[in-house]
Design an enzyme around this catalytic site. Sequence first.
Site, PDB file in Angstrom:
ATOM      1  CB  THR A 111      31.033  39.766  46.059  1.00 18.22           C
ATOM      2  OG1 THR A 111      31.552  38.337  45.664  1.00 18.22           O
ATOM      3  CG2 THR A 111      32.007  40.136  47.228  1.00 18.22           C
TER       4      THR A 111
ATOM      5  NE  ARG B 124      37.621  31.593  42.500  1.00 17.21           N
ATOM      6  CZ  ARG B 124      37.229  32.699  42.644  1.00 17.21           C
ATOM      7  NH1 ARG B 124      36.469  32.979  43.708  1.00 17.21           N
ATOM      8  NH2 ARG B 124      37.323  33.867  42.080  1.00 17.21           N
TER       9      ARG B 124
ATOM     10  N   GLY C   2      38.940  33.156  45.970  1.00 17.96           N
ATOM     11  CA  GLY C   2      39.004  34.592  45.412  1.00 17.96           C
ATOM     12  C   GLY C   2      39.622  35.753  45.978  1.00 17.96           C
ATOM     13  CG  ASP C   3      38.781  39.406  44.868  1.00 18.63           C
ATOM     14  OD1 ASP C   3      37.626  38.566  44.739  1.00 18.63           O
ATOM     15  OD2 ASP C   3      38.198  40.943  44.917  1.00 18.63           O
TER      16      ASP C   3
ATOM     17  CB  THR D 199      32.395  43.113  43.998  1.00 23.05           C
ATOM     18  OG1 THR D 199      31.587  42.144  43.361  1.00 23.05           O
ATOM     19  CG2 THR D 199      31.933  44.609  43.634  1.00 23.05           C
ATOM     20  N   GLY D 200      34.307  41.522  41.998  1.00 24.68           N
ATOM     21  CA  GLY D 200      34.641  41.403  40.503  1.00 24.68           C
ATOM     22  C   GLY D 200      35.373  40.095  40.325  1.00 24.68           C
TER      23      GLY D 200
ATOM     24  N   GLY E 213      37.656  37.717  40.725  1.00 24.49           N
ATOM     25  CA  GLY E 213      38.700  37.395  41.866  1.00 24.49           C
ATOM     26  C   GLY E 213      40.131  37.353  41.407  1.00 24.49           C
TER      27      GLY E 213
HETATM   28  N1  ASP Z   1      35.279  38.520  43.847  1.00 31.13           N
HETATM   29  C1  ASP Z   1      34.600  37.444  43.988  1.00 31.13           C
HETATM   30  C2  ASP Z   1      35.264  36.227  43.919  1.00 31.13           C
HETATM   31  O1  ASP Z   1      36.068  36.248  42.738  1.00 31.13           O
HETATM   32  C3  ASP Z   1      33.309  37.379  43.275  1.00 31.13           C
HETATM   33  C4  ASP Z   1      32.721  38.778  43.194  1.00 31.13           C
HETATM   34  O2  ASP Z   1      32.875  39.880  43.683  1.00 31.13           O
HETATM   35  O3  ASP Z   1      31.525  38.754  42.561  1.00 31.13           O
HETATM   36  O4  ASP Z   1      35.348  35.424  44.773  1.00 31.13           O
END
Ligand code: ASP
Length: 373
Positions: free
Chosen positions: A239, A267, A269-270, A290-291, A293
């Site tokens: 991301t 789906r 995410g965040d 990032t992470g 979500g």
């Molecule tokens: N946060 C993103 C999600 O969950 C993915 C990521 O940041 O790697 O869609």
Amino acid sequence: MLTLRLIINLYAMKNLIYFPLLMLLFLNCKNDQKSSASDQQTKVNAESVDDSTAHKINEFAIVIHGGAGTILRKNMSPEDESAYNAKLEEAIRVGYDILKNGGSSLDAVEKTINVLENSPLFNAGKGAVFTNAGVNELDASIMDGKNLDAGASAGTKTVKNPINLARAVMEKSPHVMLSGEGAEQFAKEQGLEIVDPSYFYTEGRFKALERVKASQENESARDKSAFYDPTIKDSKFGTVGCVALDKDGNLAAGTSTGGMTNKRWGRIGDAPIIGAGTYANNATCAVSSTGWGEYFIRAMVAHDISALMAYKGLSLKEAAKVVIQKKVPDLGGDGGIIAVDKDGHMVMEFNTEGMYRASMDASGNLTIGIYKD
Ligand code: ASP
């Protein structure tokens, strides 16, 4: 009798003279009080202005990320490493130049993210990961710290640069978030670049989908355990995000992603959720996440960092630590953030093995990082 009338008349005249005099005196007093109150107010404002100037360490600043996860030195070839470093540097320099020339933080964020979106290296735009159905569904969001205006798009399949769509949603629609076909229709109407869904195909990402599917087939309770398999847990990385402070003191943040490999059921995410993946407020800071979500949504990561600064008086560094090193892992999630505050302090906080990241201060000092240490 005559004397008595004379005395009464004199007394009445005296009142006529004294009353306005007394009134004038009273009003004057009030005015003095008012002006000393407003003097005090000006002083307070001046003090806080002076204060913020005194604490301003950068007139402008920019930070970017290209995703957080199990990024280990041993898994990275020198060629890969230099490709990531070069792209991170190319991207951040685009935003830096905009800021240096007096451009807005919003422009810097958008144009910097465009460079990352157009690269197959990151899980955003061109390099977006694949869904379970073998397609790419992209999410993005942007926020203007000046007026708390925000825009986001979710689940689009044909918009080349989702961050541009997020900005168009913010500036050209009465809404904050658009999704799916409606968002694509809006993008077309706004004249944004539309591509065939096959534009987002990259062999590496498609193979990742196949790997994840194969490893899930070996799992018994696979629907529930999606994130507990390390291959799958790390299948979302890449991301991209950018935060910036411009010379006018305006903060902006933006995030763009393909989400998570093998995601299903639409789906989201965040990344496109204002307050979770992206947040900016001129009074505090600008954050891009990032992470994992699902956890970042539940922890309202980006807004929480700003709230800790606003309500508890924490510094950006302290606030980011609390949220990324305590709150998110306590829930069971992982990931990281990049952030810049109104005084130009920059933070890159993550609880994973690595996070692609770069920062540049007003003097042009560049830092690029991939691994934890
Ligand atoms: N946060 C993103 C999600 O969950 C993915 C990521 O940041 O790697 O869609």
